[in-house]
Design an enzyme around this catalytic site. Structure first.
Site, short mmCIF file in Angstrom:
data_model
loop_
_atom_site.label_atom_id
_atom_site.label_comp_id
_atom_site.label_asym_id
_atom_site.label_seq_id
_atom_site.Cartn_x
_atom_site.Cartn_y
_atom_site.Cartn_z
N SER A 76 0.83 -1.19 0.00
CA SER A 76 0.00 0.00 0.00
C SER A 76 0.87 1.26 0.00
O SER A 76 1.68 1.45 -0.90
CB SER A 76 -0.98 -0.05 1.17
OG SER A 76 -2.05 0.84 0.99
N ASP A 86 -8.58 -5.26 -6.40
CA ASP A 86 -8.29 -4.31 -5.34
C ASP A 86 -9.08 -3.02 -5.58
O ASP A 86 -8.83 -2.30 -6.55
CB ASP A 86 -6.79 -4.01 -5.33
CG ASP A 86 -6.34 -3.23 -4.10
OD1 ASP A 86 -7.18 -2.56 -3.49
OD2 ASP A 86 -5.14 -3.30 -3.78
N HIS A 105 -7.20 -5.95 -1.51
CA HIS A 105 -6.00 -5.28 -0.99
C HIS A 105 -5.40 -6.16 0.11
O HIS A 105 -5.53 -5.89 1.30
CB HIS A 105 -6.40 -3.91 -0.45
CG HIS A 105 -5.28 -2.95 -0.29
ND1 HIS A 105 -4.43 -2.60 -1.32
CD2 HIS A 105 -4.85 -2.23 0.80
CE1 HIS A 105 -3.55 -1.72 -0.89
NE2 HIS A 105 -3.78 -1.50 0.40
#
Length: 631
Positions: free
Chosen positions: A204, A312, A343
């Site tokens: 991320s 995602d 994610h």
């Protein structure tokens, strides 16, 4: 058993590994007792011959060239290091670094681990994630770096701005003798234990930090492993002129990652972010260009191992595809995994294979172990839950743009490889409050708020790989509107449940262990399993466009009511197989709530010219394969 001892340089280390492994030296398990100053290669990988509990732990501070909080002092970057004790006696080791803004706020991993100094001595006792437990005993140093403005680093976060991204570069400069580092007492500290090579990894925002550092071209960064990382902050918060995240999102995220005690202090910086982000238009500006790592990909010197969820909805997969295509254009050595989850870190969706592959990747790029990983297929793709395929590249070789036209039909519209022979139109009303479920269900039911186009049931599987695009030839009765298009697979099947809690995984109560432990930090983590569901349809991919940005995301141009325009825009990238017997659906709407926070309130009436409107699918095998599938 191959052994590498106290070598004078990283270059010698590479030659020595290649020589002993290439000579076919027999390999057997090895233990730390007889290898105090050597890394050991057995079964093609570095072995855990160093202690973990007795590893050297330190915290280093390096001055940066920026002053984000305008206090007249340059911001200081703080990072924590763990390295084998043998480095005190001359062992040279590479670095695995995770630079993050999250270590004291959101924290890391599926179990939300934070950094922790339990005894107050200024050194970490609790290290998030498994990298330290696993890699330090195998002859690596691990660095967990606090992004500027977070945890022990000074300054204020700027959400992807250049000042956010300077910290890891400064740490690499220090590792290679190009910057001054000090301990908490102010004493100068040198990294005379470093072999000159650093790899960065992270999920991320941490993945964004890895890419952002790579595009500086800093010498000494050898490889990066971005997992679900942001490569284009514009695409993270907007899409084709439409704001997809809430107002002042860069400011909001900066607030989230700032320690609570410093949030008031950093408010002026956040206010400046909010004033510059352009929420009022959604256009691409210099603010977003600064936060583009795709545009700077030509400077990347490091190899890249990308991991991304094709489903995602946090960091959408166009962040993956744009960076991947950019580094491919510059022939950067690369590898990629694409998963059906959302994610999620690969440690939590394919754990054993991930640790094995990551270990070999770092061994090759950081220790110079000639293990053949770069001779293997470049891309792993998860086709169904825990069913993986390997391919030479992505998009798959043989994928070709294939025009599929929107056509009339009895109830819903139809799809075909040949456009309508005569002009025809279809109308619908932009309905900002319409949910995605309402948009895609009951596709054969006529609705005033969307258009639905269905293929006949497929006679053979149809595989798409890449980025679909859409051309709508349309007019509206207002000066502005939004457009949304959804590609749907209609057909009952078991699928990864990426759209529910857990984003495709369920966390179990059982644990397994990956690496060594100390009394304050173990290498054991809760196991997971894929979450699946049987459903009648799957949203394959989607996309949105602000009609004002039909010619450029940099400028807005109002519509003339009633005038017909071309509206061309991409959907999110995909790799998907429509099974025989299923139907391909294309849903056309105006505003797309759920995808974007900004919906158009003009509630325009929209008319589509069908003969000139189409979706272009990247079909593996091209038009011939589409014909064979019955399109």
């Amino acid at each position: 058993m191959a052994r590498i001892g106290r070598l004078r340089s990283a270059g010698l280390a590479l030659l020595s590994v290649a020589a002993v492994v290439g000579a076919g030296v027999a390999t057997t398990p090895a233990y730390a007792a007889d290898t105090a100053n050597s890394i050991v290669i057995a079964d093609g990988v570095t072995q855990p011959v160093f202690g973990y509990a007795d590893a050297v732990r330190e915290r280093i501070f390096v001055e940066s060239p920026v002053d984000t909080d305008s206090d007249g002092l340059r911001d200081v970057v703080a990072f924590d290091i763990m390295r084998p004790k043998a480095t005190e006696d001359g062992l040279k080791v590479p670095v695995v670094m995770d630079a993050s803004p999250y270590y004291s706020t959101v924290c890391r991993g599926n179990e939300t681990e934070c950094k922790a100094d339990l005894d107050g001595d200024g050194l970490l006792d609790k290290w998030p994630l498994f990298y330290d437990n696993y890699f330090v005993p195998r002859g690596y140093a691990v660095i967990l770096l606090d992004m500027i403005g977070t945890n022990n680093s000074t300054g204020c976060p700027t959400t992807g701005g250049s000042s956010d991204n300077i910290g890891a570069k400064m740490a690499i400069n220090w590792l290679n003798g190009r910057a001054v580092g000090r301990d908490a007492a102010g004493r100068t500290v040198r990294a005379d234990w470093h072999n000159g090579r650093t790899g960065m990894i992270g999920k991320s925002y941490d993945g964004a930090q890895a890419m952002a550092t790579a595009v500086t071209g800093v010498d000494g960064l050898t490889t990066i492993v971005p997992i679900g990382g942001v490569a284009e902050w514009y695409d993270y918060t907007r899409s084709n002129g439409v704001v997809t995240r809430g107002n002042s999102y860069p400011s909001s995220l900066a607030n989230t990652v700032t320690n609570p005690a410093r949030r008031d202090y950093c408010k002026p910086v956040r206010d400046a972010l909010a004033a510059a982000d352009g929420d009022e238009t959604g256009d691409y500006t210099a603010f977003w260009n600064e936060r583009s790592y795709v545009n700077k990909a030509g400077k990347v010197k490091a190899s890249v191992f990308m991991v991304h969820g094709i489903n995602d909805n946090n960091v959408k997969p166009d962040n993956m595809s744009k960076f991947w295509n950019a580094i491919a254009a510059h022939d950067v050595p690369r590898k990629m995994w694409l998963t059906q989850t959302g994610h999620v870190d690969p440690f939590d969706f394919r754990r054993a294979e991930w640790v094995r592959t990551l270990h070999r990747w770092f061994d090759f790029w950081l220790h110079g172990v000639p293990n053949g990983i770069m001779d293997e297929p470049r891309v792993d793709i998860e086709r169904a839950a825990d069913v993986w395929e390997t391919h030479a590249d992505w998009p798959l070789p043989g994928a070709a743009a294939t025009d599929v036209f929107l056509k009339t039909g009895e109830n819903a519209g139809s799809l075909g490889l040949v456009p309508l022979a005569r002009p025809a139109t279809a109308k619908f009303q932009d309905t900002p409050s319409q949910s995605q479920t309402t948009m895609v269900t009951n596709p054969t039911t006529v609705s005033a708020n969307r258009l639905a186009f269905l293929s006949a049931p497929l006679s053979a599987p149809l595989h798409i790989s890449g980025t679909p695009t859409v051309r709508l030839r349309a007019s509206a009765d207002q000066t502005d509107t939004n457009f949304g298009v959804i590609l749907v697979d209609y057909g009952r099947a078991e699928r990864v449940a990426h759209n529910v809690s857990g984003e495709g995984i369920t966390t179990l109560t059982t644990e397994d262990c990956w690496g060594e432990s100390s009394p304050t930090d173990d290498g054991c983590y809760k196991q997971t399993q894929k979450r699946v569901q049987t459903a009648d349809y799957e949203v394959v991919t989607k996309g949105v466009l602000d009609a004002l940005n039909r010619t450029s995301v940099r400028t807005a141009e109002p519509l003339v009511p009633g005038q017909t325009y071309n509206f061309d825009f991409p959907l999110l990238p995909e790799d998907y197989v429509f099974q025989a017997g299923h139907q391909i659906g294309v849903i056309v709407v105006g505003s797309y709530s759920g995808y974007s926070s900004q919906v158009d309130q003009t509630r325009a009436s929209i008319e589509i010219a069908l003969k000139s409107s189409k979706i272009v699918l990247p079909v593996v095998g091209g038009t011939a394969a589409a014909h064979a599938a019955g399109l």
